[in-house]
Design a protein around this motif. Structure first.
Motif, short mmCIF file in Angstrom:
data_model
loop_
_atom_site.label_atom_id
_atom_site.label_comp_id
_atom_site.label_asym_id
_atom_site.label_seq_id
_atom_site.Cartn_x
_atom_site.Cartn_y
_atom_site.Cartn_z
N LEU A 81 15.34 -8.99 40.56
CA LEU A 81 14.71 -8.08 41.52
C LEU A 81 13.26 -7.79 41.16
CD1 LEU A 81 17.50 -5.42 42.22
CD2 LEU A 81 17.06 -7.63 43.34
N LEU A 82 12.95 -7.88 39.90
CA LEU A 82 11.59 -7.58 39.45
C LEU A 82 10.61 -8.69 39.80
CD1 LEU A 82 12.54 -6.07 35.98
CD2 LEU A 82 12.23 -4.90 38.17
N GLU A 83 11.13 -9.78 40.39
CA GLU A 83 10.28 -10.88 40.83
C GLU A 83 9.90 -10.74 42.31
OE1 GLU A 83 12.33 -14.47 40.00
OE2 GLU A 83 12.61 -14.03 37.86
N SER A 102 11.19 -1.39 31.70
CA SER A 102 9.74 -1.18 31.72
C SER A 102 9.05 -2.14 32.68
CB SER A 102 9.16 -1.34 30.31
OG SER A 102 9.45 -2.63 29.79
N ASP A 103 9.71 -3.29 32.95
CA ASP A 103 9.11 -4.28 33.86
C ASP A 103 9.15 -3.83 35.31
OD1 ASP A 103 8.45 -5.94 31.82
OD2 ASP A 103 10.17 -7.27 32.02
N ILE A 104 9.68 -2.64 35.57
CA ILE A 104 9.64 -2.10 36.92
C ILE A 104 8.19 -2.02 37.42
CG2 ILE A 104 9.47 0.33 36.26
CD1 ILE A 104 11.82 -0.91 39.00
N GLN A 105 7.27 -1.96 36.47
CA GLN A 105 5.84 -1.88 36.82
C GLN A 105 5.34 -3.13 37.54
OE1 GLN A 105 3.33 -1.69 33.32
NE2 GLN A 105 4.68 -3.09 32.20
N GLU A 106 6.12 -4.21 37.50
CA GLU A 106 5.72 -5.43 38.18
C GLU A 106 5.83 -5.32 39.69
OE1 GLU A 106 4.28 -7.76 36.54
OE2 GLU A 106 4.70 -6.84 34.59
N LEU A 107 6.60 -4.35 40.19
CA LEU A 107 6.77 -4.19 41.63
C LEU A 107 5.62 -3.34 42.16
CD1 LEU A 107 10.62 -3.54 41.79
CD2 LEU A 107 9.40 -5.71 42.04
N ARG A 108 4.45 -3.88 42.19
CA ARG A 108 3.22 -3.14 42.47
C ARG A 108 3.13 -2.64 43.91
NH1 ARG A 108 0.18 -1.58 38.29
NH2 ARG A 108 -1.76 -1.96 39.42
N SER A 109 3.93 -3.21 44.80
CA SER A 109 3.88 -2.80 46.20
C SER A 109 4.91 -1.71 46.52
CB SER A 109 4.12 -4.00 47.12
OG SER A 109 3.12 -4.99 46.93
N LEU A 110 5.69 -1.31 45.53
CA LEU A 110 6.79 -0.39 45.77
C LEU A 110 6.29 0.97 46.21
CD1 LEU A 110 9.83 -0.91 45.48
CD2 LEU A 110 9.75 0.28 43.29
N GLU A 111 6.87 1.47 47.32
CA GLU A 111 6.53 2.78 47.86
C GLU A 111 7.71 3.76 47.76
OE1 GLU A 111 5.21 2.28 51.85
OE2 GLU A 111 3.63 0.83 51.32
N PRO A 124 10.93 5.31 31.74
CA PRO A 124 9.88 4.60 31.00
C PRO A 124 8.50 5.00 31.50
CG PRO A 124 10.84 3.14 32.63
CD PRO A 124 11.67 4.41 32.66
N PRO A 125 7.54 5.16 30.62
CA PRO A 125 6.18 5.51 31.04
C PRO A 125 5.58 4.47 31.99
CG PRO A 125 6.42 5.77 28.66
CD PRO A 125 7.65 5.08 29.15
N GLU A 126 6.07 3.23 31.90
CA GLU A 126 5.53 2.17 32.74
C GLU A 126 5.77 2.43 34.23
OE1 GLU A 126 6.12 0.57 28.68
OE2 GLU A 126 7.36 1.72 30.07
N PRO A 131 1.11 1.95 41.79
CA PRO A 131 0.03 2.69 42.47
C PRO A 131 0.39 3.19 43.86
CG PRO A 131 -0.42 0.33 42.50
CD PRO A 131 0.77 0.52 41.61
N SER A 132 1.39 2.58 44.52
CA SER A 132 1.71 2.95 45.90
C SER A 132 2.97 3.81 46.01
CB SER A 132 1.88 1.69 46.75
OG SER A 132 0.71 0.89 46.74
N LEU A 133 3.59 4.13 44.88
CA LEU A 133 4.86 4.85 44.92
C LEU A 133 4.67 6.24 45.51
CD1 LEU A 133 7.82 4.39 44.13
CD2 LEU A 133 7.35 5.61 42.01
N SER A 134 5.39 6.51 46.61
CA SER A 134 5.28 7.80 47.31
C SER A 134 6.55 8.63 47.20
CB SER A 134 4.96 7.58 48.79
OG SER A 134 3.71 6.93 48.96
N TYR A 135 7.70 7.97 47.08
CA TYR A 135 8.99 8.67 47.04
C TYR A 135 9.79 8.16 45.86
CZ TYR A 135 7.64 9.98 51.76
OH TYR A 135 6.95 10.48 52.84
#
Length: 313
Positions: A81-83, A102-111, A124-126, A131-135
């Protein structure tokens, strides 16, 4: 999933296979180049081979925007899923997750990220690198602390943390300037303040003492027994400046939520003279905090207004 799915529906954009008892999502998905929304909640996914190999490299990996796998049996977030770098909404609520990679940070489009109803103990701090996470929904887990790095989620509008094991929040949360909703009910930091909020009527002695103080009845130490003189000296002024009342032993405990300014931590306790009395946000606090902390009340009130909505019920 039926074979030949991509041949029958080459332009398929939304696929809902929820509640069908699936134990795996077959390779047929990989050939759906236009699929944007995949709903596969309330199934039996979670074992080896639940997701097709090569998910990230397939056309689906580039087109998929919404993925709902809630109500399944995943013990960890599948690495595949992280891909899905174009994913905007990911739901994995009601699974068996014990952590967030921590690789959740790879989903850069996640809102939108829903991870409620799992067994997650830490964040995880990651996660702050989205940057787009709203909820962000992390309710009904076993989370004990929030990393201060989450203050970097400047797009965050809603943060659900109810029914966890939180005893404090980092003061950096004030940096979430766009946050509109913060849900904290069912955590120790709230429960310990609200469980015993009862009001006991004042005794006759206190009623008499209040009358003496509020009406400025003059008295001298020689007029009263020493214990009553000492009792009258213990009167506390009601923090509501429009009230002018006092209290001794019987008071109303009121929770006011401020979100970290100076030495403050939420919730902040107020003590009022009666149930009919309400303390405005700008009033000085007569709480269990020290006087030096009370001097910063106005700053804390400004900070509280930055949190537009705190959900308790």
């Amino acid at each position: 999933l039926p074979a030949g799915l991509s041949q029958w529906f080459p332009a398929l954009e939304v696929l809902d296979v929820s509640g069908t008892g699936l134990t795996e999502l077959g390779a047929e998905l990989l050939a759906l180049p236009h699929l944007r929304s995949l709903l596969a909640k309330n199934n039996r996914l979670g074992g080896p081979g639940s997701l097709p190999k090569g998910l990230g490299e397939a056309p689906l990996g580039r087109s998929l925007r919404v993925l709902n796998l809630s109500g399944n049996r995943f013990a960890e977030v599948p690495p595949a899923l992280l891909e899905l770098r174009g994913l905007q909404s990911l739901s994995l609520g009601g699974n068996r997750l014990h952590g967030i990679p921590s690789d959740i940070q790879e989903l850069r489009s996640l809102e939108f990220l829903y991870l409620g109803g799992n067994f997650i103990t830490s964040i995880p701090p990651e996660l702050a690198n989205l940057p787009s996470l709203s909820y962000l929904v992390l309710c009904d887990n076993k989370i004990q602390s929030i990393p201060p790095q989450l203050a970097q989620l400047h797009s965050l509008r809603s943060l659900s943390l109810h029914n966890n094991l939180l005893t404090y929040l980092p003061r950096e949360i004030l940096n979430l300037v766009h946050l509109e909703e913060l849900s904290l009910r069912g955590n120790p930091l709230v429960v310990r303040f609200v469980r015993d909020l009862t009001y006991n009527p004042p005794s006759l002695q206190e009623l008499a003492g209040r009358t003496i103080k509020t009406r400025n009845v003059a008295y001298a130490p020689s007029d009263l027994p020493e214990n009553l003189v000492r009792y009258l000296s213990l009167a506390s002024n009601c923090p509501n400046p429009k009230c002018g009342g006092v209290y001794f032993d019987s008071c109303v405990r009121q929770i006011k939520f401020v979100d970290f300014c100076g030495k403050y931590r939420i919730p902040l306790m107020h003590y009022l003279c009666s149930p009919e009395c309400s303390s405005p946000c700008s009033s000085a606090s007569q709480s269990s905090t020290s006087q030096s902390e009370s001097d910063s009340e106005d700053e804390a009130s400004v900070a509280a207004r930055r949190m537009q909505k705190v959900l308790l019920g």
